[in-house]
Design an enzyme around this catalytic site. Sequence first.
Site, PDB file in Angstrom:
ATOM      1  N   ARG A 146     -17.037   0.807  -1.437  1.00  0.00           N
ATOM      2  CA  ARG A 146     -16.214   0.017  -0.325  1.00  0.00           C
ATOM      3  C   ARG A 146     -16.698  -1.213  -0.423  1.00  0.00           C
ATOM      4  O   ARG A 146     -17.794  -1.746  -0.859  1.00  0.00           O
ATOM      5  CB  ARG A 146     -16.505   0.388   0.934  1.00  0.00           C
ATOM      6  CG  ARG A 146     -15.452   0.234   2.142  1.00  0.00           C
ATOM      7  CD  ARG A 146     -15.621   0.723   3.250  1.00  0.00           C
ATOM      8  NE  ARG A 146     -15.347   2.158   3.030  1.00  0.00           N
ATOM      9  CZ  ARG A 146     -14.144   2.760   3.044  1.00  0.00           C
ATOM     10  NH1 ARG A 146     -13.038   1.850   2.937  1.00  0.00           N
ATOM     11  NH2 ARG A 146     -13.956   4.238   2.796  1.00  0.00           N
ATOM     12  N   LYS A 202       0.854  -1.176  -0.089  1.00  0.00           N
ATOM     13  CA  LYS A 202      -0.082  -0.050   0.180  1.00  0.00           C
ATOM     14  C   LYS A 202       0.810   1.224   0.015  1.00  0.00           C
ATOM     15  O   LYS A 202       1.530   1.510   1.003  1.00  0.00           O
ATOM     16  CB  LYS A 202      -1.019   0.026   1.193  1.00  0.00           C
ATOM     17  CG  LYS A 202      -2.077   1.329   1.082  1.00  0.00           C
ATOM     18  CD  LYS A 202      -2.683   1.049   2.222  1.00  0.00           C
ATOM     19  CE  LYS A 202      -3.980   2.120   2.375  1.00  0.00           C
ATOM     20  NZ  LYS A 202      -3.211   3.503   2.318  1.00  0.00           N
ATOM     21  N   PHE A 239      -2.900   0.623 -10.214  1.00  0.00           N
ATOM     22  CA  PHE A 239      -3.383  -0.493  -9.587  1.00  0.00           C
ATOM     23  C   PHE A 239      -4.790  -0.824  -9.733  1.00  0.00           C
ATOM     24  O   PHE A 239      -5.375  -1.734  -9.420  1.00  0.00           O
ATOM     25  CB  PHE A 239      -3.291  -0.569  -7.729  1.00  0.00           C
ATOM     26  CG  PHE A 239      -4.156   0.799  -7.416  1.00  0.00           C
ATOM     27  CD1 PHE A 239      -5.528   1.062  -7.355  1.00  0.00           C
ATOM     28  CD2 PHE A 239      -3.384   2.129  -6.847  1.00  0.00           C
ATOM     29  CE1 PHE A 239      -6.103   2.340  -6.890  1.00  0.00           C
ATOM     30  CE2 PHE A 239      -3.803   3.135  -6.453  1.00  0.00           C
ATOM     31  CZ  PHE A 239      -5.281   3.306  -6.368  1.00  0.00           C
TER      32      PHE A 239
END
Length: 294
Positions: free
Chosen positions: A205, A64, A135
């Site tokens: 999400r 990350k 990504f």
Amino acid sequence: MAKLTSPPTSSKTRKPRVLQSAFVSVLAVVLLSCSIASADPPALQHAGTYTGREPVAGWLMSEKLDGIRGYWTGKELVTRKGYRIHAPGWFTKHFPPFALDGELWRGRNDFAFVQRTVLDEVPSENWKEITYNIFEAPEAAGDFLSRLQKATTWFKAHPAPHVRTIKQTPCRGPDHLDAFLKKIESLGGEGVIIKNPALPFHAGRSPHILKVKNFSDMEGTVIAHTPGKGKFEGMMGSITLRLENGIEFKLGTGFTIADRKHPPPVDAVVTFKYQDLTPKDIPRFASFMRVRRD
């Protein structure tokens, strides 16, 4: 350092002076960001938090990166909130006509440099040190690896040395994930993203894309300052934050002396880290990290 005082009533009832943050730098930046908004914020995918109970074997994991998220619309780079990023022309010259999602980054523990460079209205020479780390290709069809392959194929045909696709490592299970996290942390990295690669892209999400860290972070809006005492006399002692769920609490640790002399202004959004939540959902052992400009 500028201070504001409450209007005096009498020599006996005069209220204590209230620290007023320095607006010249930080507030100017916040207002600048608001003035350069693009259209609407892009429809982004957001990671949930790994609990240790998810069946992660067969998922893909990657570092990350702690940078500024940059969404390529097919025509321009924008932040996660839709503000235009004033990248130099050479930086995006070979970008594709389809959407990309990635991180603008220079290196570990270097967020301040990236934020200062990427969010300047006039691009500087510092952009030569920024990389774009892809990504996701949100509009591409197929599973995760197929979408990434579309971006990889494009840049093979249109080389850009500052662009790369983030390496994905197949996860063998929770122990492998723990070992991978420890390795990233030992190198100074922030954490890991692990993702179910079998699904098509969807915004919002998701329980199928998770962040894995040994601490959690959150954002809050500054609504007040409390003056410091003792060694922090004449500076900010703490700030009061309002979280997205409406909870308010004071944050007083993690600040440098420079932060206390020039604290985040009211209405600024800050990021802080914490260990867990109290029964009343107040972050425990919270510590200031940074002001968010994006």
